[in-house]
Design a protein around this motif. Structure first.
Motif, PDB file in Angstrom:
ATOM      1  N   ALA A 160       0.862  -1.174   0.000  1.00 30.70           N
ATOM      2  CA  ALA A 160       0.000   0.000   0.000  1.00 30.70           C
ATOM      3  C   ALA A 160       0.902   1.228   0.000  1.00 30.70           C
ATOM      4  N   GLY A 161       0.735   2.091  -0.982  1.00 31.41           N
ATOM      5  CA  GLY A 161       1.572   3.283  -1.119  1.00 31.41           C
ATOM      6  C   GLY A 161       2.425   3.185  -2.366  1.00 31.41           C
ATOM      7  N   HIS A 162       2.988   4.307  -2.750  1.00 33.79           N
ATOM      8  CA  HIS A 162       3.777   4.348  -3.977  1.00 33.79           C
ATOM      9  C   HIS A 162       5.267   4.476  -3.697  1.00 33.79           C
ATOM     10  N   LEU A 163       6.046   3.675  -4.431  1.00 31.78           N
ATOM     11  CA  LEU A 163       7.502   3.801  -4.475  1.00 31.78           C
ATOM     12  C   LEU A 163       7.876   4.204  -5.888  1.00 31.78           C
ATOM     13  N   ASP A 164       8.925   4.996  -6.025  1.00 28.80           N
ATOM     14  CA  ASP A 164       9.423   5.344  -7.351  1.00 28.80           C
ATOM     15  C   ASP A 164      10.203   4.176  -7.936  1.00 28.80           C
ATOM     16  N   ALA A 165      10.340   4.168  -9.245  1.00 27.83           N
ATOM     17  CA  ALA A 165      11.038   3.078  -9.948  1.00 27.83           C
ATOM     18  C   ALA A 165      12.504   2.972  -9.541  1.00 27.83           C
ATOM     19  N   HIS A 166      13.115   4.054  -9.026  1.00 30.93           N
ATOM     20  CA  HIS A 166      14.525   3.979  -8.650  1.00 30.93           C
ATOM     21  C   HIS A 166      14.773   3.002  -7.500  1.00 30.93           C
ATOM     22  N   TRP A 167      13.721   2.581  -6.804  1.00 30.56           N
ATOM     23  CA  TRP A 167      13.857   1.602  -5.731  1.00 30.56           C
ATOM     24  C   TRP A 167      14.200   0.214  -6.270  1.00 30.56           C
ATOM     25  N   ALA A 168      14.070  -0.008  -7.564  1.00 29.09           N
ATOM     26  CA  ALA A 168      14.378  -1.314  -8.145  1.00 29.09           C
ATOM     27  C   ALA A 168      15.807  -1.737  -7.812  1.00 29.09           C
ATOM     28  N   ALA A 169      16.743  -0.808  -7.769  1.00 32.26           N
ATOM     29  CA  ALA A 169      18.132  -1.142  -7.440  1.00 32.26           C
ATOM     30  C   ALA A 169      18.230  -1.692  -6.020  1.00 32.26           C
ATOM     31  N   ASP A 191      -4.177   2.817  -8.334  1.00 29.72           N
ATOM     32  CA  ASP A 191      -4.974   2.755  -7.106  1.00 29.72           C
ATOM     33  C   ASP A 191      -4.140   2.927  -5.831  1.00 29.72           C
ATOM     34  N   GLY A 192      -2.886   3.404  -5.969  1.00 27.71           N
ATOM     35  CA  GLY A 192      -2.045   3.636  -4.804  1.00 27.71           C
ATOM     36  C   GLY A 192      -1.243   2.427  -4.357  1.00 27.71           C
ATOM     37  N   ILE A 193      -1.197   1.406  -5.171  1.00 24.70           N
ATOM     38  CA  ILE A 193      -0.476   0.177  -4.857  1.00 24.70           C
ATOM     39  C   ILE A 193       0.858   0.168  -5.590  1.00 24.70           C
ATOM     40  N   THR A 194       1.903  -0.335  -4.937  1.00 24.98           N
ATOM     41  CA  THR A 194       3.186  -0.596  -5.587  1.00 24.98           C
ATOM     42  C   THR A 194       3.335  -2.097  -5.706  1.00 24.98           C
ATOM     43  N   VAL A 195       3.733  -2.560  -6.884  1.00 24.62           N
ATOM     44  CA  VAL A 195       3.964  -3.980  -7.123  1.00 24.62           C
ATOM     45  C   VAL A 195       5.449  -4.178  -7.404  1.00 24.62           C
ATOM     46  N   ILE A 196       6.084  -5.016  -6.597  1.00 32.21           N
ATOM     47  CA  ILE A 196       7.480  -5.392  -6.794  1.00 32.21           C
ATOM     48  C   ILE A 196       7.460  -6.824  -7.298  1.00 32.21           C
ATOM     49  N   SER A 197       8.060  -7.082  -8.453  1.00 32.73           N
ATOM     50  CA  SER A 197       7.995  -8.429  -9.007  1.00 32.73           C
ATOM     51  C   SER A 197       9.310  -8.823  -9.656  1.00 32.73           C
ATOM     52  N   GLY A 198       9.519 -10.124  -9.722  1.00 29.12           N
ATOM     53  CA  GLY A 198      10.702 -10.643 -10.373  1.00 29.12           C
ATOM     54  C   GLY A 198      11.138 -11.963  -9.780  1.00 29.12           C
ATOM     55  N   PRO A 199      12.236 -12.492 -10.304  1.00 24.85           N
ATOM     56  CA  PRO A 199      12.728 -13.785  -9.817  1.00 24.85           C
ATOM     57  C   PRO A 199      13.418 -13.641  -8.465  1.00 24.85           C
ATOM     58  N   ILE A 200      13.196 -14.635  -7.622  1.00 30.00           N
ATOM     59  CA  ILE A 200      13.846 -14.704  -6.323  1.00 30.00           C
ATOM     60  C   ILE A 200      14.440 -16.099  -6.203  1.00 30.00           C
TER      61      ILE A 200
END
Length: 91
Positions: free
Chosen positions: A22-31, A43-52
């Motif tokens: 819940a809340g927004h992060l900027d794309a620079h957080w990907a690092a 809708d105010g959601i941040t989705v972090i996705s990828g391989p782990i």
């Protein structure tokens, strides 16, 4: 950064995950999330996705989420995409 291991088929705990906050992060957080995709939804959601690579790496990502202070909505392991096979009929 962390010692990130590449997911491989021989590691049963490796996989692709989607973490919703819940809340927004900027794309620079990907690092900070070892190159995972950071996507902001309208809708105010941040989705972090990828391989782990494994459960230890997943816990590391979740510790970073905790440190952000944003409410965790969900953690979902995504089904691997089925490889398309052409020219072969199913029995």
């Amino acid at each position: 950064m962390t010692d990130q291991r590449t997911p491989t088929p021989d590691r049963p705990d490796a996989g692709r995950y989607e973490i919703r906050l819940a809340g927004h992060l900027d794309a620079h957080w990907a690092a900070w999330f070892d190159g995972m995709t950071v996507r902001r939804e309208t809708d105010g959601i941040t989705v972090i996705s990828g391989p782990i690579a494994d459960q230890a790496a997943l816990h590391g990502v979740l510790h970073r989420v905790r440190d952000l202070g944003l409410p965790l909505i969900s953690v979902t392991r995504m089904e691997p995409e089925k490889a398309a096979v052409t020219g072969i009929e199913a029995e």
